[in-house]
Design a protein around this motif. Sequence first.
Motif, PDB file in Angstrom:
ATOM      1  N   LYS A  50       0.882  -1.073  -0.009  1.00 42.50           N
ATOM      2  CA  LYS A  50       0.038   0.052   0.108  1.00 42.50           C
ATOM      3  C   LYS A  50       0.857   1.346   0.084  1.00 42.50           C
ATOM      4  O   LYS A  50       0.430   2.067   0.081  1.00 42.50           O
ATOM      5  CB  LYS A  50      -0.806  -0.127   1.177  1.00 42.50           C
ATOM      6  N   ASN A  51       2.069   1.012  -0.257  1.00 37.41           N
ATOM      7  CA  ASN A  51       3.095   2.139  -0.122  1.00 37.41           C
ATOM      8  C   ASN A  51       3.323   2.990   1.175  1.00 37.41           C
ATOM      9  O   ASN A  51       3.341   4.037   1.142  1.00 37.41           O
ATOM     10  CB  ASN A  51       2.871   3.133  -1.356  1.00 37.41           C
ATOM     11  N   TRP A  52       2.952   2.156   2.304  1.00 34.67           N
ATOM     12  CA  TRP A  52       2.947   2.808   3.537  1.00 34.67           C
ATOM     13  C   TRP A  52       4.624   2.866   3.826  1.00 34.67           C
ATOM     14  O   TRP A  52       5.291   1.936   3.527  1.00 34.67           O
ATOM     15  CB  TRP A  52       2.225   2.284   4.516  1.00 34.67           C
ATOM     16  N   VAL A  53       5.102   3.918   4.504  1.00 37.04           N
ATOM     17  CA  VAL A  53       6.669   3.958   4.921  1.00 37.04           C
ATOM     18  C   VAL A  53       6.910   2.982   6.316  1.00 37.04           C
ATOM     19  O   VAL A  53       6.231   3.588   7.254  1.00 37.04           O
ATOM     20  CB  VAL A  53       7.401   5.078   4.867  1.00 37.04           C
ATOM     21  N   SER A  54       7.797   2.149   6.272  1.00 34.44           N
ATOM     22  CA  SER A  54       7.993   1.518   7.484  1.00 34.44           C
ATOM     23  C   SER A  54       9.167   2.063   8.267  1.00 34.44           C
ATOM     24  O   SER A  54       9.841   2.705   7.653  1.00 34.44           O
ATOM     25  CB  SER A  54       8.259  -0.021   7.371  1.00 34.44           C
ATOM     26  N   ASP A  55       9.073   2.294   9.669  1.00 32.99           N
ATOM     27  CA  ASP A  55      10.175   3.227  10.093  1.00 32.99           C
ATOM     28  C   ASP A  55      11.199   2.218  10.969  1.00 32.99           C
ATOM     29  O   ASP A  55      10.604   0.735  11.028  1.00 32.99           O
ATOM     30  CB  ASP A  55       9.554   3.997  11.120  1.00 32.99           C
ATOM     31  N   GLU A  56      12.012   2.780  11.700  1.00 32.40           N
ATOM     32  CA  GLU A  56      12.869   1.833  12.500  1.00 32.40           C
ATOM     33  C   GLU A  56      12.237   0.776  13.504  1.00 32.40           C
ATOM     34  O   GLU A  56      12.332  -0.290  13.732  1.00 32.40           O
ATOM     35  CB  GLU A  56      13.699   2.761  13.326  1.00 32.40           C
ATOM     36  N   PRO A  57      11.345   1.463  14.280  1.00 31.90           N
ATOM     37  CA  PRO A  57      10.350   0.589  15.094  1.00 31.90           C
ATOM     38  C   PRO A  57       9.912  -0.838  14.551  1.00 31.90           C
ATOM     39  O   PRO A  57       9.922  -1.840  15.187  1.00 31.90           O
ATOM     40  CB  PRO A  57       9.466   1.502  15.984  1.00 31.90           C
ATOM     41  N   VAL A  58       9.303  -0.564  13.334  1.00 27.69           N
ATOM     42  CA  VAL A  58       8.818  -1.590  12.751  1.00 27.69           C
ATOM     43  C   VAL A  58       9.841  -2.790  12.420  1.00 27.69           C
ATOM     44  O   VAL A  58       9.588  -3.894  12.489  1.00 27.69           O
ATOM     45  CB  VAL A  58       7.883  -1.260  11.399  1.00 27.69           C
ATOM     46  N   TYR A  59      10.862  -2.214  11.688  1.00 30.40           N
ATOM     47  CA  TYR A  59      11.955  -3.244  11.510  1.00 30.40           C
ATOM     48  C   TYR A  59      12.580  -3.932  12.608  1.00 30.40           C
ATOM     49  O   TYR A  59      12.744  -5.229  12.729  1.00 30.40           O
ATOM     50  CB  TYR A  59      12.973  -2.597  10.625  1.00 30.40           C
ATOM     51  N   GLY A  60      12.698  -3.087  13.625  1.00 26.38           N
ATOM     52  CA  GLY A  60      13.324  -3.564  14.961  1.00 26.38           C
ATOM     53  C   GLY A  60      12.384  -4.459  15.695  1.00 26.38           C
ATOM     54  O   GLY A  60      12.969  -5.362  16.087  1.00 26.38           O
ATOM     55  N   LEU A  61      11.346  -4.349  15.641  1.00 30.23           N
ATOM     56  CA  LEU A  61      10.297  -5.234  16.321  1.00 30.23           C
ATOM     57  C   LEU A  61      10.432  -6.547  15.311  1.00 30.23           C
ATOM     58  O   LEU A  61      10.456  -7.738  16.157  1.00 30.23           O
ATOM     59  CB  LEU A  61       8.877  -4.842  15.905  1.00 30.23           C
ATOM     60  N   LEU A  62      10.432  -6.774  14.178  1.00 32.70           N
ATOM     61  CA  LEU A  62      10.639  -8.022  13.435  1.00 32.70           C
ATOM     62  C   LEU A  62      12.012  -8.680  13.598  1.00 32.70           C
ATOM     63  O   LEU A  62      12.037  -9.847  14.090  1.00 32.70           O
ATOM     64  CB  LEU A  62      10.492  -7.733  12.032  1.00 32.70           C
ATOM     65  N   VAL A  63      13.086  -7.758  14.025  1.00 35.70           N
ATOM     66  CA  VAL A  63      14.493  -8.402  14.020  1.00 35.70           C
ATOM     67  C   VAL A  63      14.284  -8.925  15.707  1.00 35.70           C
ATOM     68  O   VAL A  63      14.724  -9.841  15.932  1.00 35.70           O
ATOM     69  CB  VAL A  63      15.443  -7.343  14.012  1.00 35.70           C
ATOM     70  N   ASP A  64      13.810  -8.157  16.389  1.00 33.35           N
ATOM     71  CA  ASP A  64      13.583  -8.545  17.945  1.00 33.35           C
ATOM     72  C   ASP A  64      12.849  -9.715  18.157  1.00 33.35           C
ATOM     73  O   ASP A  64      13.158 -10.656  18.667  1.00 33.35           O
ATOM     74  CB  ASP A  64      13.140  -7.513  18.718  1.00 33.35           C
ATOM     75  N   LEU A  65      11.830  -9.841  17.528  1.00 32.49           N
ATOM     76  CA  LEU A  65      10.765 -10.929  17.572  1.00 32.49           C
ATOM     77  C   LEU A  65      11.342 -12.302  17.154  1.00 32.49           C
ATOM     78  O   LEU A  65      11.332 -13.530  17.667  1.00 32.49           O
ATOM     79  CB  LEU A  65       9.440 -10.732  17.193  1.00 32.49           C
ATOM     80  N   TRP A  66      12.081 -12.245  15.836  1.00 29.89           N
ATOM     81  CA  TRP A  66      12.517 -13.348  15.210  1.00 29.89           C
ATOM     82  C   TRP A  66      13.822 -13.870  16.144  1.00 29.89           C
ATOM     83  O   TRP A  66      14.059 -15.054  16.336  1.00 29.89           O
ATOM     84  CB  TRP A  66      13.000 -13.167  13.880  1.00 29.89           C
ATOM     85  N   GLY A  67      14.473 -12.931  16.591  1.00 27.36           N
ATOM     86  CA  GLY A  67      15.776 -13.250  17.617  1.00 27.36           C
ATOM     87  C   GLY A  67      15.431 -13.953  18.585  1.00 27.36           C
ATOM     88  O   GLY A  67      16.150 -14.711  19.045  1.00 27.36           O
ATOM     89  N   LYS A  68      14.440 -13.588  19.155  1.00 23.72           N
ATOM     90  CA  LYS A  68      13.927 -13.969  20.599  1.00 23.72           C
ATOM     91  C   LYS A  68      13.335 -15.630  20.342  1.00 23.72           C
ATOM     92  O   LYS A  68      13.590 -16.466  21.201  1.00 23.72           O
ATOM     93  CB  LYS A  68      12.921 -13.214  21.282  1.00 23.72           C
ATOM     94  N   THR A  69      12.967 -16.037  19.155  1.00 26.20           N
ATOM     95  CA  THR A  69      12.427 -17.283  18.967  1.00 26.20           C
ATOM     96  C   THR A  69      13.691 -18.175  18.663  1.00 26.20           C
ATOM     97  O   THR A  69      13.610 -19.260  18.397  1.00 26.20           O
ATOM     98  CB  THR A  69      11.553 -17.240  17.581  1.00 26.20           C
ATOM     99  N   GLY A  70      15.046 -17.689  18.277  1.00 29.59           N
ATOM    100  CA  GLY A  70      15.955 -18.242  18.003  1.00 29.59           C
ATOM    101  C   GLY A  70      16.233 -18.430  16.521  1.00 29.59           C
ATOM    102  O   GLY A  70      17.194 -19.096  16.116  1.00 29.59           O
ATOM    103  N   ASN A  71      15.527 -17.785  15.845  1.00 29.99           N
ATOM    104  CA  ASN A  71      15.506 -17.791  14.429  1.00 29.99           C
ATOM    105  C   ASN A  71      16.510 -16.702  13.907  1.00 29.99           C
ATOM    106  O   ASN A  71      16.096 -15.873  13.535  1.00 29.99           O
ATOM    107  CB  ASN A  71      14.255 -17.714  13.709  1.00 29.99           C
TER     108      ASN A  71
END
Length: 112
Positions: A23-44
């Motif tokens: 939809k051409n919405w711009v993602s910011d640092e917290p959005v990327y950071g959330l995905l990095v953090d959540l995947w990291g916490k799962t061990g992936n």
Amino acid sequence: MEVLGHCGSLEEAETVFVETIRKNWVSDEPVYGLLVDLWGKTGNVRKAWEWYQAMLHAGIPNVPTCSSLLSAFLRVHPLSEAYNLLQGMLTLGLRPSLQTYILLLSNLRCLY
């Protein structure tokens, strides 16, 4: 995305992200950071790394996200990857925070 991720539905959280891009919405640092953090916490670490790379591609790296990824690396003990990430932070002009150093020291202490 955060609620989905914390409920263990990370694939659905990624789907929401992809929809925002479509939809051409711009993602910011917290959005990327959330995905990095959540995947990291799962061990992936591979998925966390992919999202970190996407964040770099978007041109918005930050210290908290690097620290989160560093934590994921240290959790599974690929020390060389953790070292490379720390060097990459410095190359990008990102100054590690006190949290970053505490994380490093606490994980290195566990290795000995």
